[in-house]
Structure formats: structure tokens, C-alpha cells
Design an enzyme around this catalytic site. Structure first.
Site, PDB file in Angstrom:
ATOM      1  N   ALA A  10       0.828  -1.214   0.000  1.00  0.00           N
ATOM      2  CA  ALA A  10       0.000   0.000   0.000  1.00  0.00           C
ATOM      3  C   ALA A  10       0.859   1.260   0.000  1.00  0.00           C
ATOM      4  O   ALA A  10       0.327   2.370  -0.050  1.00  0.00           O
ATOM      5  CB  ALA A  10      -0.905  -0.004   1.229  1.00  0.00           C
ATOM      6  N   CYS A  11       2.162   1.112   0.059  1.00  0.00           N
ATOM      7  CA  CYS A  11       3.060   2.271   0.165  1.00  0.00           C
ATOM      8  C   CYS A  11       3.767   2.519  -1.164  1.00  0.00           C
ATOM      9  O   CYS A  11       4.416   1.609  -1.707  1.00  0.00           O
ATOM     10  CB  CYS A  11       4.074   2.003   1.281  1.00  0.00           C
ATOM     11  SG  CYS A  11       5.484   3.114   1.263  1.00  0.00           S
ATOM     12  N   GLY A  12       3.663   3.745  -1.677  1.00  0.00           N
ATOM     13  CA  GLY A  12       4.275   4.090  -2.963  1.00  0.00           C
ATOM     14  C   GLY A  12       5.792   3.928  -2.945  1.00  0.00           C
ATOM     15  O   GLY A  12       6.381   3.431  -3.912  1.00  0.00           O
TER      16      GLY A  12
END
Ligand code: COA
Length: 274
Positions: A10-12
């Protein structure tokens, strides 16, 4: 090369790091640490091998950091216990390769851990190019020419306490330069210049992120700068204008504040967050 990434999909930044590893032709072991967190001994060992303090690997944004009353002066065992109880507090991504362990923020810091050598250029999903940096001295002809073309001061480049870097795309194309002076936790950003034909493509923003991380690794926790023309750019990347009298004494004592920069120059600052 054996590579392991403690990844949060979920983390860019974590997703860009994983893509960069694959871009280098390596399929890593992917550990989604929110689902399968490392045990306490592994986490402690990983953090030790980053060379960072436990608190520096704690994620604050979007976590119960504040609610739990955590802070930089707490004993590291309490911080580790909190990370074990709430794995979202483990900042991401931690990457392990035979070259070491690193918290890869910004994502292109992972290049320090991968084999050297050119790769095809890589654009991160936010549009910024991935960069490599190499240290340069104040005598570097390309650096001096770039500063002169942007009317930036060069009189004090060889004085102590300054770090300067050239920034290149992954294929090796020179994109720009930048550096900082470090005064304890205060990092004075300076000599930032993107080659004119490469402006407007996220290079300046990416260079500032890399400089912030290099300064953080040397103890810097806040960025400061003075500029006559660049304030709108820095405001676009979350710096805040402050009154000159709000700057700490060591920033006001820099050669730039003492005269190299006109007294009308704007003063801007922001914390360094990883
Ligand atoms: C200032 C400079 C470093 C910006 O580099 P750049 O690569 O063109 O900037 P980026 O493409 O990374 O821009 C990042 C953001 O700043 C914004 N921005 C860039 N230049 C801007 C300007 N002059 N005015 C307002 N916003 C600006 C961009 O729109 C972008 O915003 P976004 O993230 O919302 O899209 C570059 O123009 C330069 O080298 N100038 C000459 C030297 C100089 O002035 N250095 C700064 C003083 S030390």
C-alpha cells in the site's frame, strides 16, 4: 544477488523500491511484513545493520505513534516492543542485500545496495526520475559551470563542512547538482541546480529528497535554505517561508546568510521526514 524486501504494497515508496530491484534484473524475496512481521531478534538485527537508531526506523505518519506517546528519547527496547505490537510502526521498505541493510526512503536509495553499473532510465510512479548521486568537490568543472549558469554563489565551495553531489539518471545522463552544509541537526541546503534542458520533470524535487536523506544519515533533521528566485519551487515541495530572525544562529552564521546571498533572499525550512 540475494535480495529481501520488507514490503508494504500500500506504500508508494515501497512499491517503487520493489520495482527498482526488478528493474535491475533481480527477483527479490518479498516479505509483506504487516502480514508476516519479523520476530523481535530479526527486527533488532535489521535495524542495527542499517546503522540507524531504532527511532529513525519508526514510522510516525498514519500510525499509533502519537497515541502510544512514543518519542526519540524512549529506550530502544520500548520502541522495539511497540513495533512488534504494531508492525505498521516499522517504516518501509527495509531491504537486505549482500551489500547491507537500508531503509530505502526515497526509493532510489536502494541503488546503493544493488550491483553498480548503468541501467535503463526509471521513472517512479509519481513521475520523478530515479537518481544516482556521486560526491563532487568544489573544483568540479561541470558543477562550477552549472552554478555560474544559474547565478549561484561559488566563492566558499571548498570551505569545510560542505557536501556536494552530482545527480545522474540510471543510464548515466547528468541531470543536476546540489549540496548542503551541516550544523548539528540543521542542514543548510544550497547549490541546487537542474540542467536547464532537464527542468520541469521532477528532477529538482528528486534531488532535494536525496539531499535530505544524505543529510539525515549525517544527523540532519531540518532543512534550511536561502533563495532569491527559487521560493515558489521550494514552497511547491512543502518548504515554509519564515522570517530571517526565526532561523537558528548557526544558519544565520553561514557564508550565504552573511553576504553571499542578498539580505532580501527568502528563508525557507522544512523538517526532514523519511
Ligand atoms: C529551481 C529548480 C531547481 C527546480 O528544478 P525542476 O527540476 O525544474 O523542478 P521540479 O520539476 O522537480 O518541480 C517540482 C515541483 O515544483 C514546482 N516548480 C518548479 N519550478 C517552479 C517555479 N519556478 N515556480 C513554481 N513552482 C515550481 C513544479 O511545478 C513541481 O510541482 P508539482 O510537484 O506540484 O508538480 C530549477 O529550476 C533550477 O535549477 N533553477 C536554477 C537554480 C536555482 O534557482 N536553484 C534554487 C536556488 S538554490
Amino acid at each position: 544477488m540475494d535480495v529481501t524486501i520488507y514490503h508494504n504494497p500500500a506504500c508508494g515508496t515501497s512499491t517503487n523500491t520493489l520495482a527498482l530491484i526488478r528493474h535491475a534484473g533481480i527477483e527479490p524475496t518479498v516479505i509483506e511484513y504487516l502480514k508476516t512481521p519479523p520476530d523481535r531478534a530479526t527486527l533488532k538485527d535489521l535495524i542495527t545493520r542499517t546503522g540507524m537508531k531504532v527511532h529513525d526506523v519508526l514510522r510516525q505518519k498514519g500510525t499509533p505513534y502519537g497515541e502510544l506517546g512514543l518519542g526519540p528519547d524512549m529506550p530502544k527496547d520500548i520502541l522495539l516492543d511497540a513495533m512488534m505490537a504494531h508492525p505498521i510502526l516499522i517504516n518501509r521498505p527495509l531491504v537486505v542485500t549482500p551489500k547491507g541493510v537500508k531503509l530505502c526512503r526515497p526509493s532510489d536509495m536502494v541503488l546503493d545496495l544493488l550491483p553498480e553499473g548503468p541501467l535503463p532510465d526509471f521513472i517512479k510512479d509519481d513521475g520523478e526520475p530515479a537518481l544516482r548521486d556521486t560526491a563532487v568537490t568544489g573544483d568540479d568543472a561541470g558543477f562550477l559551470a552549472a552554478l555560474a549558469s544559474a547565478d549561484l554563489p561559488a566563492d566558499d565551495l571548498n570551505e569545510p563542512g560542505r557536501s556536494f553531489f552530482a545527480f545522474r539518471s540510471l543510464s548515466g545522463e547528468l541531470l543536476g547538482y546540489g549540496g548542503f552544509e551541516l550544523y548539528d541537526a540543521e542542514a543548510f541546503l544550497r547549490s541546487l541546480v537542474v540542467l536547464s534542458e532537464r527542468r520541469g520533470a521532477g528532477v529538482g524535487k528528486a534531488i532535494v529528497a536525496r539531499l535530505a536523506r544524505r543529510a539525515f544519515d549525517l544527523g540532519g533533521r531540518r532543512l534550511w535554505l536561502m533563495t532569491t528566485t527559487g521560493a515558489p519551487f521550494f514552497e511547491a515541495i512543502k518548504f515554509k517561508r519564515v522570517d530571517r530572525t526565526d532561523a537558528p544562529a548557526n544558519i544565520l552564521a553561514t557564508r550565504q546568510a552573511q553576504g553571499l546571498c542578498p539580505s532580501s533572499a527568502a528563508v525557507l525550512t522544512r523538517p526532514i521526514y523519511l
